[in-house]
Each structure stands twice: as structure tokens, then as C-alpha cells.
Design a protein around this motif. Structure first.
Motif, PDB file in Angstrom:
ATOM      1  N   LEU A 249      39.642  24.834  36.901  1.00  0.00           N
ATOM      2  CA  LEU A 249      39.127  26.151  37.270  1.00  0.00           C
ATOM      3  C   LEU A 249      40.214  27.213  37.241  1.00  0.00           C
ATOM      4  O   LEU A 249      39.958  28.371  36.882  1.00  0.00           O
ATOM      5  CB  LEU A 249      38.496  26.088  38.661  1.00  0.00           C
ATOM      6  CG  LEU A 249      37.178  25.308  38.750  1.00  0.00           C
ATOM      7  CD1 LEU A 249      36.721  25.193  40.199  1.00  0.00           C
ATOM      8  CD2 LEU A 249      36.096  25.956  37.896  1.00  0.00           C
ATOM      9  N   THR A 250      41.424  26.845  37.617  1.00  0.00           N
ATOM     10  CA  THR A 250      42.525  27.805  37.568  1.00  0.00           C
ATOM     11  C   THR A 250      42.854  28.156  36.124  1.00  0.00           C
ATOM     12  O   THR A 250      43.112  29.325  35.793  1.00  0.00           O
ATOM     13  CB  THR A 250      43.767  27.259  38.283  1.00  0.00           C
ATOM     14  OG1 THR A 250      43.426  26.930  39.637  1.00  0.00           O
ATOM     15  CG2 THR A 250      44.892  28.272  38.291  1.00  0.00           C
ATOM     16  N   GLU A 251      42.857  27.163  35.251  1.00  0.00           N
ATOM     17  CA  GLU A 251      43.074  27.420  33.830  1.00  0.00           C
ATOM     18  C   GLU A 251      42.018  28.377  33.294  1.00  0.00           C
ATOM     19  O   GLU A 251      42.339  29.356  32.606  1.00  0.00           O
ATOM     20  CB  GLU A 251      43.028  26.094  33.065  1.00  0.00           C
ATOM     21  CG  GLU A 251      43.172  26.251  31.558  1.00  0.00           C
ATOM     22  CD  GLU A 251      43.045  24.922  30.846  1.00  0.00           C
ATOM     23  OE1 GLU A 251      44.082  24.261  30.624  1.00  0.00           O
ATOM     24  OE2 GLU A 251      41.904  24.518  30.517  1.00  0.00           O
ATOM     25  N   ARG A 252      40.761  28.117  33.612  1.00  0.00           N
ATOM     26  CA  ARG A 252      39.677  28.981  33.137  1.00  0.00           C
ATOM     27  C   ARG A 252      39.789  30.377  33.722  1.00  0.00           C
ATOM     28  O   ARG A 252      39.609  31.381  33.018  1.00  0.00           O
ATOM     29  CB  ARG A 252      38.321  28.360  33.493  1.00  0.00           C
ATOM     30  CG  ARG A 252      37.156  29.084  32.859  1.00  0.00           C
ATOM     31  CD  ARG A 252      35.863  28.340  33.121  1.00  0.00           C
ATOM     32  NE  ARG A 252      35.301  28.655  34.421  1.00  0.00           N
ATOM     33  CZ  ARG A 252      34.218  28.062  34.923  1.00  0.00           C
ATOM     34  NH1 ARG A 252      33.619  27.096  34.242  1.00  0.00           N
ATOM     35  NH2 ARG A 252      33.744  28.415  36.102  1.00  0.00           N
ATOM     36  N   ALA A 253      40.080  30.455  35.017  1.00  0.00           N
ATOM     37  CA  ALA A 253      40.192  31.761  35.666  1.00  0.00           C
ATOM     38  C   ALA A 253      41.332  32.580  35.083  1.00  0.00           C
ATOM     39  O   ALA A 253      41.227  33.805  34.936  1.00  0.00           O
ATOM     40  CB  ALA A 253      40.398  31.569  37.174  1.00  0.00           C
ATOM     41  N   ALA A 254      42.447  31.933  34.753  1.00  0.00           N
ATOM     42  CA  ALA A 254      43.573  32.655  34.162  1.00  0.00           C
ATOM     43  C   ALA A 254      43.159  33.318  32.850  1.00  0.00           C
ATOM     44  O   ALA A 254      43.549  34.456  32.557  1.00  0.00           O
ATOM     45  CB  ALA A 254      44.743  31.694  33.932  1.00  0.00           C
ATOM     46  N   LYS A 255      42.345  32.634  32.071  1.00  0.00           N
ATOM     47  CA  LYS A 255      41.865  33.202  30.813  1.00  0.00           C
ATOM     48  C   LYS A 255      40.845  34.311  31.051  1.00  0.00           C
ATOM     49  O   LYS A 255      40.800  35.300  30.300  1.00  0.00           O
ATOM     50  CB  LYS A 255      41.249  32.093  29.948  1.00  0.00           C
ATOM     51  CG  LYS A 255      42.255  31.035  29.496  1.00  0.00           C
ATOM     52  CD  LYS A 255      41.564  29.963  28.678  1.00  0.00           C
ATOM     53  CE  LYS A 255      42.544  28.900  28.193  1.00  0.00           C
ATOM     54  NZ  LYS A 255      41.885  27.887  27.345  1.00  0.00           N
ATOM     55  N   GLN A 256      40.004  34.149  32.068  1.00  0.00           N
ATOM     56  CA  GLN A 256      39.020  35.187  32.375  1.00  0.00           C
ATOM     57  C   GLN A 256      39.692  36.479  32.828  1.00  0.00           C
ATOM     58  O   GLN A 256      39.296  37.575  32.434  1.00  0.00           O
ATOM     59  CB  GLN A 256      38.067  34.683  33.469  1.00  0.00           C
ATOM     60  CG  GLN A 256      37.133  33.578  33.012  1.00  0.00           C
ATOM     61  CD  GLN A 256      36.375  32.949  34.175  1.00  0.00           C
ATOM     62  OE1 GLN A 256      36.826  32.976  35.314  1.00  0.00           O
ATOM     63  NE2 GLN A 256      35.220  32.367  33.896  1.00  0.00           N
ATOM     64  N   LEU A 257      40.723  36.335  33.659  1.00  0.00           N
ATOM     65  CA  LEU A 257      41.384  37.512  34.220  1.00  0.00           C
ATOM     66  C   LEU A 257      42.399  38.125  33.271  1.00  0.00           C
ATOM     67  O   LEU A 257      42.513  39.356  33.182  1.00  0.00           O
ATOM     68  CB  LEU A 257      42.086  37.136  35.533  1.00  0.00           C
ATOM     69  CG  LEU A 257      41.212  36.658  36.692  1.00  0.00           C
ATOM     70  CD1 LEU A 257      42.091  36.299  37.885  1.00  0.00           C
ATOM     71  CD2 LEU A 257      40.187  37.713  37.090  1.00  0.00           C
ATOM     72  N   TYR A 258      43.139  37.269  32.557  1.00  0.00           N
ATOM     73  CA  TYR A 258      44.280  37.749  31.772  1.00  0.00           C
ATOM     74  C   TYR A 258      44.239  37.174  30.346  1.00  0.00           C
ATOM     75  O   TYR A 258      45.139  36.431  29.925  1.00  0.00           O
ATOM     76  CB  TYR A 258      45.589  37.339  32.461  1.00  0.00           C
ATOM     77  CG  TYR A 258      45.634  37.672  33.929  1.00  0.00           C
ATOM     78  CD1 TYR A 258      45.703  38.996  34.378  1.00  0.00           C
ATOM     79  CD2 TYR A 258      45.606  36.666  34.895  1.00  0.00           C
ATOM     80  CE1 TYR A 258      45.744  39.307  35.734  1.00  0.00           C
ATOM     81  CE2 TYR A 258      45.654  36.964  36.258  1.00  0.00           C
ATOM     82  CZ  TYR A 258      45.713  38.279  36.671  1.00  0.00           C
ATOM     83  OH  TYR A 258      45.756  38.577  38.020  1.00  0.00           O
ATOM     84  N   PRO A 259      43.220  37.501  29.576  1.00  0.00           N
ATOM     85  CA  PRO A 259      43.106  36.936  28.224  1.00  0.00           C
ATOM     86  C   PRO A 259      44.271  37.321  27.318  1.00  0.00           C
ATOM     87  O   PRO A 259      44.603  36.565  26.393  1.00  0.00           O
ATOM     88  CB  PRO A 259      41.779  37.505  27.716  1.00  0.00           C
ATOM     89  CG  PRO A 259      41.536  38.727  28.551  1.00  0.00           C
ATOM     90  CD  PRO A 259      42.105  38.409  29.893  1.00  0.00           C
ATOM     91  N   ASP A 260      44.880  38.469  27.564  1.00  0.00           N
ATOM     92  CA  ASP A 260      46.012  38.879  26.731  1.00  0.00           C
ATOM     93  C   ASP A 260      47.218  37.981  26.943  1.00  0.00           C
ATOM     94  O   ASP A 260      48.099  37.901  26.075  1.00  0.00           O
ATOM     95  CB  ASP A 260      46.405  40.328  27.040  1.00  0.00           C
ATOM     96  CG  ASP A 260      45.343  41.328  26.616  1.00  0.00           C
ATOM     97  OD1 ASP A 260      44.483  40.949  25.792  1.00  0.00           O
ATOM     98  OD2 ASP A 260      45.362  42.467  27.114  1.00  0.00           O
TER      99      ASP A 260
END
Length: 388
Positions: free
Chosen positions: A352-363
Motif C-alpha cells: 500500500l505504501t508503494e502504491r500510495a507513493a505512486k498516487q501522490l508523487y508520480p513524477d
């Protein structure tokens, strides 16, 4: 109630009688567990079982003493079930509460890690005394106060199951907004460490804690400055056409929002008087109320059986067609995502942390739909399998 000693027959674990003590703040003694056979050979990384009694402490039950390491267990939520699986105890799973919110598909990415879904299908929502008797487990990973406040149990009901079946060890930690929960809360890893003590698997716990700390430190080192981080609104609505939104505060401290706190976005509710969802507060916002907040990102819970694409084709598509919803910045920019699990354990939290990192900071971390991995799956599998 005084504890009563018993003599266990050697033939089987089922011949052992459980016994217990006070429910809150007292000593809950579990009876004999194990099948009476000699200890199986275990890997060097895993602590061997001991016949010496040992005591584990966790509020609200206090001290719990075990004569043997539990083999057969039941957990109310997916968070505690995931803790046990992470500790190599999947074979002992007898059932859960809320099995529909225990997401086991993440184990598909971990070689050699598996949960028998037929067990969950047979006992998908364990919360009655009859089920506890039928399952006859060695430990119940439940907060008994949850049974009292959610399912109308009495203190006597809890004590009956402790006396006749097995003790409870657990603390409702996914949120911190229930008025009846007036005792200590635990963080995810504090609770995980306690469960490790129950199963005498502190070596596995230590390996997980080290992996987790390294992963979080690495992700945090790449985050943009605080002023460049988005503001987010976390809500629960499991319908494909959401018209009301039950709010979650990121500063609640519960384990269900751990990944967001670790990643440091701004809570869209921070400067409002809107409360966190709880047993007694079921308040929600309509689209006009949400437009007043107008967060950059909206995270909707209740859709974890959907893929990212399926979520966009249903929930996001509906919000885009809504006459008020389409005015929201998050909707206009396509930044409405699945909001993660209510109940998460240590393995869940990594994904979930991996997914959230991409959701919040895709750049920084890549798009949420790409295959980039931010943590080592094989290392996780090795810990679960005792090969570390």
C-alpha cells in the motif's frame, strides 16, 4: 475469577483444556497447545518452540500466559491475519472476521507465500460464541472490547470463551476515533511485535522491522518539499456511483492511514471541524461539501477488489459525469484513486505504501499503473518462509 490449573492429556492438542483469568488488566492464561509431538526442525532464523510458559501483554486484556506456542488461530481483521502470515503462521489460520476485507491477492507476488481461501470461505465472519467453540483455536487475535461494542457481547461472554476455548490478544488499531476505546492504542509495528511474541517469532519480526524502516527511509528521502506536496481527502464509499463521502483524518493515528502519514501529504480536513468516521459518528459530505474542500487528490476506500483501470472506468467515470463532481480539481485531473485497506498488516503496508507513493508523487515514483517496484518482494518472501 481465579485461574484453575489443568492436567493435559498427551494424545492431542484437542485434549487440552483452556483456562483463563480476568478480562481486562488481569492475567489470561491459555491452556496447552501443540499436538504433543516433538518439536519440528525449524530454520536457524526462526525461534524454536518451548514448553516453558511465557507471558505476552497487550491492552485491553493485560497479561496472557501461554503453556505452548499457539498453532491454530483466528483473527478478526485482515491486519492481524496478515501479521500472523508474515510470521510464517499461515497454516494455522482457522478463519477470520470480515474476510471480504482481507486482501490475500498481494501474496501472489511473494514466492512460497499463500493463504488457503477455502478456510476463509468456510469461516468468513467469526464473531459468535458458537463459532469460537467450533473452531477451537489456541489464540484469538481479537480485541474483546470490539466484540462487546460491535456485537453486543458481555464481559461474561468474553470470559466464557477465555475459560473454555482460548485467550484473546488484540487491540482495535485501524482507527482511533471510537469513544469506547479508552485504553492504549498501538502502532502497526507495536501490535505486530506483540503478535510475534505470541507466536515466539521475534526473529521474523526483527527482519520485517528492518526491511520496513529501510524502505520508508528510502521513500522519504525522495519526497518533494512539504510545500510541494498535495492535499488529499480520504473517504469510504463502496458504491460505483458515490454521492456521499464518509471522511477519514490522516492524523487519526490509526493503522489504516499509516501509508499516508509516512508519505507526508496535507490532510484536506486539517483546518476543518469535520470528524473522523467512527462507531458513533457516521457523518458524511455531499458533493457541495466536498467542493468546499476541493482537494487535489481524492482517495476512495471500498474498491480493493477492482483494478486501477476498473476503478477509473466506474467510480471516476461517475464522478466525471456528476454535475457537481466534475467541478472538483481531483476529478478534472483524474486524481481520484482507490484509498487502500481499512485493515492492513506489515505485508499489506509495504504494497500500500508503494502504491500510495505512486498516487501522490508520480513524477518521482512512476505512475500507479506501471510495474516499478519500490521494495524487494523476494526479501519479503524469504522472511515469511524463514530463509533469512
Amino acid at each position: 475469577m481465579a485461574n484453575e490449573s489443568v492436567t493435559c492429556k498427551p494424545q492431542t492438542r484437542r485434549d487440552c483444556v483452556k483456562y483463563g483469568g480476568a478480562i481486562v488488566g488481569g492475567s489470561l492464561l491459555a491452556g496447552c497447545t501443540g499436538d504433543g509431538d516433538g518439536d519440528e526442525e525449524r530454520t536457524a532464523a526462526t525461534e524454536s518452540s518451548s514448553t516453558d510458559p511465557y507471558t505476552v501483554s497487550m491492552e485491553p486484556v493485560g497479561d496472557v500466559t501461554f503453556d505452548r506456542v499457539p498453532e491454530r488461530w483466528v483473527a478478526y481483521d485482515g491486519g492481524y491475519a496478515d501479521m500472523a502470515v508474515a510470521l510464517g503462521q499461515a497454516d494455522g489460520l482457522a478463519g477470520t472476521g470480515m474476510a471480504d476485507r482481507y486482501y490475500t491477492h498481494v501474496y501472489d507476488e511473494l514466492a512460497g507465500v499463500d493463504v488457503d481461501r477455502s478456510v476463509l470461505e468456510a469461516y468468513p465472519d467469526v464473531h459468535t460464541k458458537e463459532e469460537f467453540y467450533e473452531l477451537d483455536c489456541d489464540v484469538h487475535l481479537y480485541d474483546p472490547q470490539m466484540l462487546i461494542n460491535w456485537f453486543e457481547w458481555s464481559d461474561d461472554d468474553v470470559e466464557e470463551i477465555v475459560d473454555n476455548v482460548a485467550p484473546f490478544v488484540g487491540n482495535l488499531i485501524f482507527r482511533r476515533s471510537d469513544e469506547w476505546h479508552d485504553y492504549r492504542y498501538y502502532t502497526l509495528y507495536e501490535a505486530f511485535e506483540t503478535v510475534a511474541d505470541v507466536f515466539q517469532e521475534t526473529a521474523r519480526y526483527d527482519a520485517f522491522a528492518e526491511l520496513h524502516d529501510e524502505f520508508i527511509a528510502d521513500v522519504r528521502a525522495q519526497l518533494p518539499s512539504e510545500e510541494a506536496r498535495p492535499d488529499v481527502f480520504v473517504t469510504y464509499d463502496e458504491t460505483d456511483q458515490p454521492d456521499s463521502f464518509s471522511p477519514y483524518r490522516l492524523d487519526d493515528g490509526g493503522t489504516s492511514t499509516k501509508q499516508w502519514r509516512d508519505l507526508g501529504p496535507t490532510d484536506a480536513l486539517a483546518d476543518t471541524d469535520i470528524d473522523h468516521l467512527s462507531t458513533t459518528d457516521r457523518g458524511n459530505l455531499d458533493y457541495e461539501g466536498l467542493l468546499d474542500l476541493d482537494p487535489e487528490i481524492i482517495l476512495v476506500r471500498g474498491h480493493e477488489r477492482k483494478s486501477a483501470a476498473e476503478f477509473r472506468d466506474t467510480v471516476l467515470a461517475y464522478m466525471e459525469s456528476h454535475p457537481v463532481g466534475n467541478e472538483l480539481e481531483a476529478v478534472r485531473n483524474g486524481r481520484v484513486y482507490r484509498g487502500g485497506y481499512l485493515y492492513q498488516g506489515p505485508i499489506h503496508n509495504l504494497f500500500l505504501t508503494e502504491r500510495a507513493a505512486k498516487q501522490l508523487y508520480p513524477d518521482v515514483f512512476g505512475d500507479v499503473t506501471d510495474d516499478a517496484e519500490l521494495f524487494d518482494r523476494q526479501r519479503v518472501a524469504d522472511i515469511v518462509n524463514g530463509e533469512f
